[in-house]
Design an enzyme around this catalytic site. Structure first.
Site, short mmCIF file in Angstrom:
data_model
loop_
_atom_site.label_atom_id
_atom_site.label_comp_id
_atom_site.label_asym_id
_atom_site.label_seq_id
_atom_site.Cartn_x
_atom_site.Cartn_y
_atom_site.Cartn_z
CG HIS A 40 -2.09 -0.99 1.00
ND1 HIS A 40 -3.21 -0.72 0.25
CD2 HIS A 40 -2.22 -2.27 1.43
CE1 HIS A 40 -4.00 -1.78 0.24
NE2 HIS A 40 -3.42 -2.75 0.94
CB SER A 90 -10.62 -18.46 -19.85
OG SER A 90 -10.25 -18.99 -18.59
N GLY A 110 -4.79 -12.91 -4.96
CA GLY A 110 -3.86 -11.89 -4.45
C GLY A 110 -2.47 -12.00 -5.06
CG LEU A 111 -0.58 -15.21 -5.68
CD1 LEU A 111 -0.20 -16.65 -5.98
CD2 LEU A 111 0.43 -14.60 -4.70
CB SER A 159 -4.81 -13.80 -11.65
OG SER A 159 -5.86 -13.30 -10.84
CB SER A 160 -6.38 -8.63 -12.83
OG SER A 160 -5.78 -7.94 -11.77
CG ASP A 213 -0.25 -5.68 -8.46
OD1 ASP A 213 0.58 -5.58 -7.54
OD2 ASP A 213 -1.47 -5.69 -8.28
#
Ligand code: GLA
Length: 360
Positions: free
Chosen positions: A21, A52, A106-107, A109-110, A154
């Site tokens: 953050h 997908s 939370g890794l 992926s987006s 990210d």
């Protein structure tokens, strides 16, 4: 007739070692790209047809019809929306997505999906984008198309990651430095199985609070704030921005500790970061707190939540030869404690950013 080439893109996820953050306040972060990844195999064509295999859905759209679907395809459509806003006109593709990266845990992926699509379009349609620029445009996919006000961490890690290195990034200037991971240690990702549905609204709220605090202090970056400056703020702003200021300092110290191979010190910083984010940023939850304390019981150098928080994943740093036994034992303890949840563990390795090869 010449047939169109097919490309295979391998786009990693990311784990953040420390610096949580901080990236929407121009602070420091230290993530790495993971060997867990998304794969896109795609051939240029006029419209987009993408399947997908993880969620067993196929979407078809024209590149000028980019309305939101409230589904993963929005990250693909968003790449077109932002590229078009920047004056690029890539054509469509027929593609298949698969992933070893768990979705929505939370890794990132987006970000991984965005960079897979950007990387493909950049190559197939010769857009001439640098990795930095692909990262920045992918962040805009989230901010302007999907409506998630994330920072740059990210997408930057997914685009620019390096084998066996973390990246210390100054998110104000986008200057970065690769930091070698010491040999013989392993980062174990522990997915709590706690759904992250409320993350977006909590995240956007935190962002508003620290932006308001920075505006009151008249500075752009959290790096320009000292703990003394916090006295001018409301109690809530002091709590939130205070965490960010201390977190920036921890990233600098963590980089030094990692460079010196001082794993005890590095581990302590991870634990301090976790306790601070739980208490002052209120971005943790009972399950993440349990994983961190239990990981320490089981001999980890350190552990903390990774990514936005409020569920999702934690990381623990352990000796490589103990990683599998550690993960099994932590998962067993967690299942006893939270019998309704389904955790998963992933020992991960710092890996290269998005890679592309032509396969046909
Ligand atoms: C999410 C966002 C990132 C970053 C982290 C918290 O992963 O996408 O930009 O803000 O949360 O560090």
């Amino acid at each position: 007739m010449t047939s169109e080439p097919t490309y295979r893109v391998r786009s990693p996820g990311r784990v953040n070692l420390i610096g949580e953050h901080t990236d929407y306040t121009g602070g420091y972060v230290m993530p790495f790209a993971t060997d867990l990844h998304t794969q896109l195999e795609a051939t240029p064509s006029s419209a987009v047809e993408v399947a997908s295999d993880a969620v067993e859905t196929t979407y078809t759209f024209e590149t000028d019809a980019l309305e939101l679907e409230d589904d993963w395809i929005d990250y693909v459509k968003g790449c077109y929306a932002i590229l078009q806003a920047e004056g690029y006109e890539p054509g469509g593709f027929t593609g298949e997505l698969s992933a070893t990266l768990p979705l929505g845990s939370g890794l990132s992926s987006s970000a991984s999906l965005e960079l897979a699509v950007m990387g493909f379009l950049n190559e197939a349609y010769d857009l001439g984008l640098s990795r930095e620029r692909m990262a920045v445009l992918s962040q805009r996919v989230e901010n302007e198309h999907v409506g998630m006000s994330c920072g740059i961490m990210d997408q930057f890690a997914v685009a620019l990651g390096q084998d066996d290195h973390a990246l210390m990034i100054d998110t104000e200037t986008l200057e970065y430095e690769p930091v070698p991971m010491p040999e013989g240690i392993r980062v174990v990702v522990f997915h709590t199985g706690v759904s992250r549905e409320l993350v977006d609204s909590a995240y956007n709220q935190r962002r508003e609070t620290v932006e308001r605090a920075l505006a009151k202090l008249g500075v752009e970056s959290s790096k320009a704030v000292s703990e003394d400056d916090l006295d001018e703020l409301s109690a809530l702003e002091r709590d939130r921005l205070g965490f960010v200021v201390r977190e920036n300092n921890r990233v600098t110290q963590a980089k030094a500790a990692l460079s010196d191979g001082d794993l005890e010190q590095f581990g302590e910083l991870l634990v301090d970061a976790h306790r601070d984010i739980a208490e002052h940023y209120e971005a943790s939850c009972a399950e993440l707190d349990y994983v961190v304390e239990q990981a320490l019981e089981e001999g980890a150098y350190g552990a903390r939540l990774t990514g936005a928080g409020w569920g999702g994943a934690a990381i623990a740093l352990v000796d490589d030869e103990q990683a599998d036994a550690f993960a099994d034992s932590l998962a067993a303890a967690y299942r006893d404690q939270f019998p309704d949840l389904d955790p998963a563990t992933y020992p991960v390795t710092p890996s290269a950013g998005v890679q592309l090869e032509q396969v046909e």
